[in-house]
Design an enzyme around this catalytic site. Structure first.
Site, PDB file in Angstrom:
ATOM      1  N   HIS A  38      49.198  38.531  33.520  1.00 60.28           N
ATOM      2  CA  HIS A  38      48.975  39.069  32.172  1.00 60.28           C
ATOM      3  C   HIS A  38      50.010  40.132  31.786  1.00 60.28           C
ATOM      4  CE1 HIS A  38      45.316  36.875  31.641  1.00 60.28           C
ATOM      5  NE2 HIS A  38      44.666  37.505  32.589  1.00 60.28           N
ATOM      6  N   ASP A  45      39.434  31.719  39.603  1.00 61.18           N
ATOM      7  CA  ASP A  45      38.290  32.089  38.770  1.00 61.18           C
ATOM      8  C   ASP A  45      37.837  30.981  37.826  1.00 61.18           C
ATOM      9  OD1 ASP A  45      40.740  32.484  37.551  1.00 61.18           O
ATOM     10  OD2 ASP A  45      40.303  34.505  36.848  1.00 61.18           O
TER      11      ASP A  45
END
Length: 309
Positions: A125, A246
């Protein structure tokens, strides 16, 4: 040649505070999952610090300085609402980025078959001038540009199967036709980027968003019908993986339903393509994954597939 794990004890000291999902127990779970008799021969290598030169290929000097100046002498400090740093966070971030560069060196120079960087904080990110989403420096992008600058590999691909879109990596790659970024991720979901319309300057970005509730069949179809063919057309010199776990059905931060075995399958598929197009060169780095049991099992599936390649 063998598979190796690059890690560093300081990555366990990056304290994000009580109850934060991106915690040291994540890395402990990964390392514990890789610590048994079957994997006893797996080489462990201590990650070096990333150099300023390595960081500067991706992040401006003023951003690097601002991150390091934000590290507190004690207690916790917030970069943003989600991204927290503590006294050892700067060192951990340097070791995380340094791990990927060192893994690239070892794989490209033929000392290793492939490598997994078991590090934190994660990186995908982090944009050139913005830390966010638990990420300080963009580890895989730093490794990719290191491969270009030091080893003269021109065509570098990053495949990201984290449940969240890697906005930072895409931001760094989308303007360079010899870099390729491909992502499967849940949509809609944080950080709000990653639509199929985002394609880069030369179709060098491929996003395959998956709806909430999607599982193994949709994920594997995304690989077989879109991601692997596009990666093959790109003809990479090096394949890098942003290995987030995830998208697993047990993860608390999203709503995809992947199983442990999906990570072995995807990793094997990427290794097969790398064997055909990139001399077998694969470097992987840990991103997300927040259910500790699922993270340990899935990362083990991932590493066993690297070992079997």
């Amino acid at each position: 040649m063998t598979t190796a794990i690059f890690t560093h004890a300081t990555c366990l000291n990056h304290d994000t505070g009580l109850g934060h999902p991106e915690c040291a127990d994540r890395l402990r779970a990964v390392l514990h999952g890789l610590d048994d008799k079957f994997l006893a021969g797996l080489q462990r290598i201590e990650a070096p610090r990333a150099t300023q030169e390595q960081l500067l290929r991706v992040h401006p000097a003023d951003f690097i300085a601002a991150i390091m100046e934000a590290i507190p002498n004690d207690g916790l400090s917030h970069i943003d609402g989600d991204t927290i740093v503590s006294p050892d966070s700067g060192e951990a971030a340097l070791r995380a980025a340094g791990a990927v560069c060192a893994a690239v060196d070892a794989v490209v120079e033929g000392m290793l078959k492939n490598a997994f960087c078991a590090v934190r904080p994660p990186g995908h990110h982090a944009e050139p001038s913005r830390a966010m989403g638990f990420c300080l420096f963009n580890n895989v992008a730093i490794g990719a540009l290191h491969a270009r600058a030091v080893h003269s590999l021109q065509r570098i691909a990053v495949v990201d199967f984290d449940v969240h879109h890697g906005n930072g990596t895409q931001a760094m790659f989308e303007g360079d036709a010899e870099l390729f970024y491909a992502s499967t991720h849940q949509w809609p979901l944080y950080p709000g980027t990653g639509t199929a319309r985002e394609r880069g300057v030369a179709e060098n970005v491929l996003n395959v968003p998956l709806p909430p509730g999607a599982g193994s069949s949709q994920f594997r179809q995304a690989f077989e019908r879109a991601l692997l063919p596009a990666l093959d057309r790109f003809r990479p010199d090096l394949v890098m993986i942003s290995a987030g776990f995830d998208a697993h059905q047990d993860d608390p931060l999203a709503n995809l339903n992947l199983q442990d075995a999906d990570y072995r399958w995807a990793t094997a598929a990427l290794c097969d393509l790398a064997a055909h197009r990139a001399g077998g060169r694969v470097v992987s780095a840990l991103e997300g994954g927040y259910n500790l049991d699922a993270l340990a099992r899935s990362s083990r599936e991932h590493v066993e597939a690297l070992m079997a390649a």
